[in-house]
Design a protein around this motif. Structure first.
Motif, PDB file in Angstrom:
ATOM      1  N   GLU A 322      25.180 -13.961  -9.300  1.00 24.37           N
ATOM      2  CA  GLU A 322      24.667 -13.614  -7.973  1.00 24.37           C
ATOM      3  C   GLU A 322      25.735 -13.862  -6.909  1.00 24.37           C
ATOM      4  O   GLU A 322      25.993 -13.016  -6.057  1.00 24.37           O
ATOM      5  N   ARG A 325      28.451 -11.396  -6.954  1.00 23.37           N
ATOM      6  CA  ARG A 325      28.073 -10.114  -6.359  1.00 23.37           C
ATOM      7  C   ARG A 325      28.129 -10.190  -4.837  1.00 23.37           C
ATOM      8  O   ARG A 325      28.491  -9.238  -4.177  1.00 23.37           O
ATOM      9  N   ALA A 330      28.695  -6.468  -3.176  1.00 28.40           N
ATOM     10  CA  ALA A 330      27.883  -5.477  -3.895  1.00 28.40           C
ATOM     11  C   ALA A 330      26.388  -5.714  -3.708  1.00 28.40           C
ATOM     12  O   ALA A 330      25.579  -5.150  -4.426  1.00 28.40           O
ATOM     13  N   ARG A 332      22.876  -5.530  -1.666  1.00 28.24           N
ATOM     14  CA  ARG A 332      22.216  -4.769  -0.597  1.00 28.24           C
ATOM     15  C   ARG A 332      20.788  -5.235  -0.423  1.00 28.24           C
ATOM     16  O   ARG A 332      20.155  -5.711  -1.355  1.00 28.24           O
ATOM     17  N   ASN A 334      16.889  -4.734   0.066  1.00 26.15           N
ATOM     18  CA  ASN A 334      15.835  -3.774  -0.189  1.00 26.15           C
ATOM     19  C   ASN A 334      14.671  -4.163   0.706  1.00 26.15           C
ATOM     20  O   ASN A 334      13.818  -4.962   0.326  1.00 26.15           O
ATOM     21  N   SER A 534      18.367   4.286  -1.392  1.00 21.45           N
ATOM     22  CA  SER A 534      18.989   5.484  -1.953  1.00 21.45           C
ATOM     23  C   SER A 534      18.018   6.222  -2.838  1.00 21.45           C
ATOM     24  O   SER A 534      17.014   5.679  -3.247  1.00 21.45           O
TER      25      SER A 534
ATOM     26  N   ARG B  81      22.432  -8.099 -14.718  1.00 18.83           N
ATOM     27  CA  ARG B  81      21.854  -8.761 -13.561  1.00 18.83           C
ATOM     28  C   ARG B  81      22.136  -8.014 -12.249  1.00 18.83           C
ATOM     29  O   ARG B  81      23.288  -7.846 -11.850  1.00 18.83           O
ATOM     30  N   ASP B  84      22.242  -2.958  -9.016  1.00 19.18           N
ATOM     31  CA  ASP B  84      21.212  -2.225  -8.270  1.00 19.18           C
ATOM     32  C   ASP B  84      21.197  -0.735  -8.554  1.00 19.18           C
ATOM     33  O   ASP B  84      20.138  -0.138  -8.715  1.00 19.18           O
ATOM     34  N   VAL B  88      18.012   1.592  -9.988  1.00 22.38           N
ATOM     35  CA  VAL B  88      17.409   2.748  -9.322  1.00 22.38           C
ATOM     36  C   VAL B  88      17.548   4.004 -10.173  1.00 22.38           C
ATOM     37  O   VAL B  88      16.575   4.735 -10.399  1.00 22.38           O
ATOM     38  N   GLU B  92      14.587   6.165 -11.918  1.00 21.89           N
ATOM     39  CA  GLU B  92      14.388   7.587 -11.630  1.00 21.89           C
ATOM     40  C   GLU B  92      14.547   8.440 -12.881  1.00 21.89           C
ATOM     41  O   GLU B  92      14.023   9.551 -12.958  1.00 21.89           O
ATOM     42  N   ASP B 191      10.014  -6.219  -7.477  1.00 18.77           N
ATOM     43  CA  ASP B 191      10.981  -5.284  -6.929  1.00 18.77           C
ATOM     44  C   ASP B 191      10.274  -4.009  -6.479  1.00 18.77           C
ATOM     45  O   ASP B 191       9.807  -3.220  -7.298  1.00 18.77           O
ATOM     46  N   VAL B 192      10.237  -3.799  -5.154  1.00 15.72           N
ATOM     47  CA  VAL B 192       9.501  -2.642  -4.647  1.00 15.72           C
ATOM     48  C   VAL B 192      10.170  -1.327  -5.009  1.00 15.72           C
ATOM     49  O   VAL B 192       9.581  -0.261  -4.858  1.00 15.72           O
ATOM     50  N   ARG B 193      11.395  -1.412  -5.522  1.00 13.93           N
ATOM     51  CA  ARG B 193      12.056  -0.163  -5.909  1.00 13.93           C
ATOM     52  C   ARG B 193      11.338   0.492  -7.081  1.00 13.93           C
ATOM     53  O   ARG B 193      11.422   1.695  -7.283  1.00 13.93           O
ATOM     54  N   LYS B 200       8.476   8.674  -6.368  1.00 11.47           N
ATOM     55  CA  LYS B 200       9.368   9.829  -6.349  1.00 11.47           C
ATOM     56  C   LYS B 200       9.160  10.697  -7.595  1.00 11.47           C
ATOM     57  O   LYS B 200       9.074  11.927  -7.509  1.00 11.47           O
TER      58      LYS B 200
END
Lengths: 534, 229
Positions: A322, A325, A330, A332, A334, A534, B81, B84, B88, B92, B191-193, B200
């Protein structure tokens, strides 16, 4: 120089003044010298001419002068001489003993000085003198009439003396014109001097200004800045050495950055490499845990230790990954708009801390903000976990929006314990990696990266994290303050997060929350995307 | 108990996960490469696929897409880990859920159970006798069949469960966190993603990716809502 405004104290101003002074002084000096020469020669010439004419006129008339002239003879003599030179404004006077005659009356005799009269009475030479009366310059010539002996003997004085008074207005005007010309010349010299000064100042100031701009850009962190070197003067030398300094600085900074990046990459690589064997081990630790009751005591202890330490190792590697990163930039956010009080309550509940922590949270639905829910969970869990491990109960968690602030305000999350606090010397380092405030407790549940990760997560939200010891922070709460709060001596961690909202705040204290009452409008959103995603 | 297809290239991890899942009484079949995994998909007929994203040969993402082309079997992907972008893109590509390496057997087991429940457990609003019609969309809650203009829509378990949850109370806004808990059985700080990626995908299958979303609306700052029109 800072005391003067740049226009007055600046190099340009000083150069202009110096050039102007030099120009004026040299123009005036040259002018003065030239003036002196010109004036002397002009006056000398006119004076010689006048004396010669006067002498010629007197010589022509001298034979007619009787040895003892009377008043009438003297008067006719002066009238005659004056008439011959009427246009030149001659005033002719004559004296013989006490007799005096003047071409325009005896008045002008007062212009004759005693020295002059004495001189012509005693010596047979023409004498002249310049007198200035009321600013008008006149040439006064005294000419004694002598007997011509025809020999080389000294001439005998006849006792008759003729005087001539000529106004020198033409010469005066001439001299005046010279002075005026010199004054003009000095004035005209000023303009090119100032112009030259400005040009010179520009030549000097351009590299100076470029140097100033370059140093500023360098101070802002642009180490790639270089100056264009022109010519071989001192300023060019200065620019050259600036360039060399900048290049040297850039080299060492690049080297340092390379080394730092290398070190960080190494940490990331090591963590990465550790992860695969850990993945295999972590998959089977639960199997070991489940089998523990069936094992003999010694084996069970050994297996339990392996399982436990594997867990610690996983947490450590997780935290290292962590932080790597974060270092690599890297990470971001959310963002999601959530109920902060609910989030904090769930963080405590999911870790079984609700009965160990005094949570003072606003009612549900009262405080909503845009955060990264997982990162907020990490922040709160790390701080509360830290307080539970290193502080003394009761641990207080408080969530507030300071009074007098509405939109664009900050949310305060305070975590306080009632322990001995953090040693003063350790306070500035508490968010550093692997920093242990208490050296006697080198081993604990935490990886030593928890607070560093917390600080990074808060920073990522655009927030602030600080720590202080003792009462004050929480005791400033006003109405909710009680005796126990005033006695807080432990560490107080304060997280300040910008209160960002996407939509207008719902009425405070709406117990129905989201589930019960949807917003009236149904804004159709084509992509369904929110900013930052994204 | 249930059949799990594990696609994992590292032998130690493969053995460890296999061991743990067998310990939880799953019938595990392990593949070392994506190609092998795709081959086994047809013969083994798994109930759930656990797929490592970092695979030699064809990558985990490609495997995920190819599985989705032929099957709606639940897919749980294993990611490094916090990578990101992988998360995503993986979601998808059709994954139903993800776990982060190194993963504890208990966590993986819980996720497997959760995706399997999405198929077997009664989704919200069951007990209504007849299929509901929402414009051109028909949702049959008892038969778990969704048709758009008469044609059945192939939905992955998460997509189906998400649609059933949202449509159970048309017009009501559900926050991302609420959906995470209801559909994925994640804790509050999940994780709301997952939700966004699934919405989507669902919109894509309901033909509303471009222009005005007709059925699933985004309510900025709050969540999603099913509009029955």
């Amino acid at each position: 120089m800072a005391r003067f405004p740049p226009a007055v104290g600046g190099l340009r101003f000083r150069l202009v003044v110096a050039f102007a002074l030099v120009a004026v002084v040299s123009a005036l000096t040259t002018g003065a010298l030239a003036f002196r020469e010109a004036r002397t020669s002009v006056l000398q010439q006119s004076q010689d001419a006048v004396i010669k004419q006067f002498r010629d006129s007197v010589d022509a008339l001298a034979p007619q002068i009787p040895a003892r002239p009377d008043q009438q003879r003297l008067q006719s003599l002066v009238t005659e001489v004056a008439r011959a030179h009427q246009s030149q404004g001659w005033q002719v006077l004559a004296s013989y003993g006490d007799l005096r005659a003047g071409s325009s009356g005896p008045g002008p005799f007062r212009l004759l000085t005693a020295d002059l009269r004495q001189s012509v009475r005693t010596r047979p030479n023409a004498v002249f003198q310049r007198v200035s009366v009321y600013g008008r310059s006149r040439l006064v010539v005294g000419l004694p009439v002598v007997y011509d002996t025809g020999q080389a003997l000294p001439s005998a004085l006849s006792g008759v003396v003729l005087y001539l008074i000529v106004p020198q207005s033409a010469e005066q005007a001439y001299v005046g014109a010279i002075v005026a010309a010199i004054e003009h010349a000095a004035l005209w010299a000023l303009a090119p001097a100032v112009l030259l000064a400005l040009l010179a100042a520009r030549g000097v100031l351009r590299p100076v200004r470029a140097l100033r701009r370059a140093t500023r850009r360098m101070a802002e962190g642009d180490l790639g800045v270089r100056l264009a070197v022109r010519g071989s003067d001192e300023l060019a030398d200065l620019s050259r050495s600036f360039n060399e300094t900048a290049a040297a600085l850039e080299r060492s900074v690049t080297e340092l950055r390379r080394l730092e990046a290398q070190a960080r990459r190494f940490v990331a690589d090591v963590s990465h490499e550790l992860r695969t064997p850990l993945a295999a081990m972590s998959a089977v630790t639960d199997v070991l845990d489940d089998e523990l009751p069936g094992l003999d005591r010694e084996t069970a202890d050994a297996v339990g230790l392996v399982s436990e330490e594997t867990g610690r190792l996983i947490r450590l590697v997780d935290d290292l990954m962590e932080i790597s990163r974060f270092d690599a930039g890297a990470v971001r956010l959310n963002l999601d708009e959530i109920d902060l009080a609910e989030s904090v309550r769930r963080t405590l509940a999911s870790r079984g801390w609700l009965d160990r922590v005094d949570a003072r949270l606003p009612e549900p639905g009262a405080l909503r903000a845009q955060v990264d829910p997982r990162r907020l969970d990490v922040v709160v869990a790390n701080l509360v976990g830290n307080a539970l491990r290193h502080g003394e109960p009761p641990v207080v968690v408080r969530l507030t929006v300071p009074d007098g602030q509405k939109e664009g305000a900050w949310v305060l999350i305070e975590v306080a314990d009632h322990g001995r606090g953090i040693p003063q010397a350790a306070l500035p380092h508490i968010f550093e990696r692997f920093y242990k405030a208490d050296s006697t407790r080198t081993r604990s549940e935490s990886s030593g990266l928890g607070l560093a990760i917390t600080a990074e997560n808060v920073r990522l939200h655009g927030g602030r994290l600080r720590v202080e010891n003792g009462a004050g922070a929480l005791a400033a709460g006003g109405a909710g303050t009680d005796a126990r709060e005033a006695a807080i001596r432990g560490a107080v961690f304060t997280v300040e997060l910008p209160l960002r909202r996407q939509s207008p705040a719902r009425a405070a204290g709406d117990p129905a929350g989201l589930a019960g009452k949807p917003p009236a409008r149904c804004p159709a959103d084509a992509a369904g995307e929110r900013p930052g995603r994204s | 108990m249930s059949r799990v297809l594990l696609v994992e290239d590292d032998p130690a991890v493969r053995r460890g996960v296999q061991l743990a899942l067998r310990h939880h009484r799953h019938d595990v079949c392990a593949a070392a490469t994506g190609e092998e995994g795709l081959r086994l998909l047809a013969s083994f007929r798994p109930d759930v696929v656990v797929l490592d994203l970092m695979l030699p040969g064809i990558g985990g993402l490609d495997v995920c897409r190819r599985i989705r082309e032929q099957d709606q079997v639940p897919i749980i992907m294993v990611t490094a880990r916090g990578d990101d972008i992988d998360v995503v893109v993986g979601l998808e590509a059709g994954a139903d859920d993800y776990v982060v390496k190194p993963v504890r057997a208990r966590v993986l087991e819980a996720r497997i159970r959760a995706v399997l429940r999405r198929i077997s457990a009664p989704p919200p609003g069951t007990g209504r006798p007849r299929a509901e019609e929402h414009g051109e969309l028909t949702i049959d809650r008892s038969g778990l069949v969704v048709t758009l203009r008469g044609a059945p829509v192939a939905l992955a378990p998460s997509e189906l469960r998400l649609l059933l949850t949202l449509s159970a109370s048309p017009g009501q806004v559900l926050s991302r966190q609420q959906l995470l808990e209801a559909v994925w059985e994640h804790g509050y700080h999940g994780d709301v993603r997952l939700v966004d990626a699934c919405v989507k995908r669902l919109r894509g299958k309901l033909g509303e990716l471009s222009g005005d979303p007709r059925y699933i609306e985004t309510v900025r700052g709050f969540g999603y809502r099913f509009c029955s029109r």
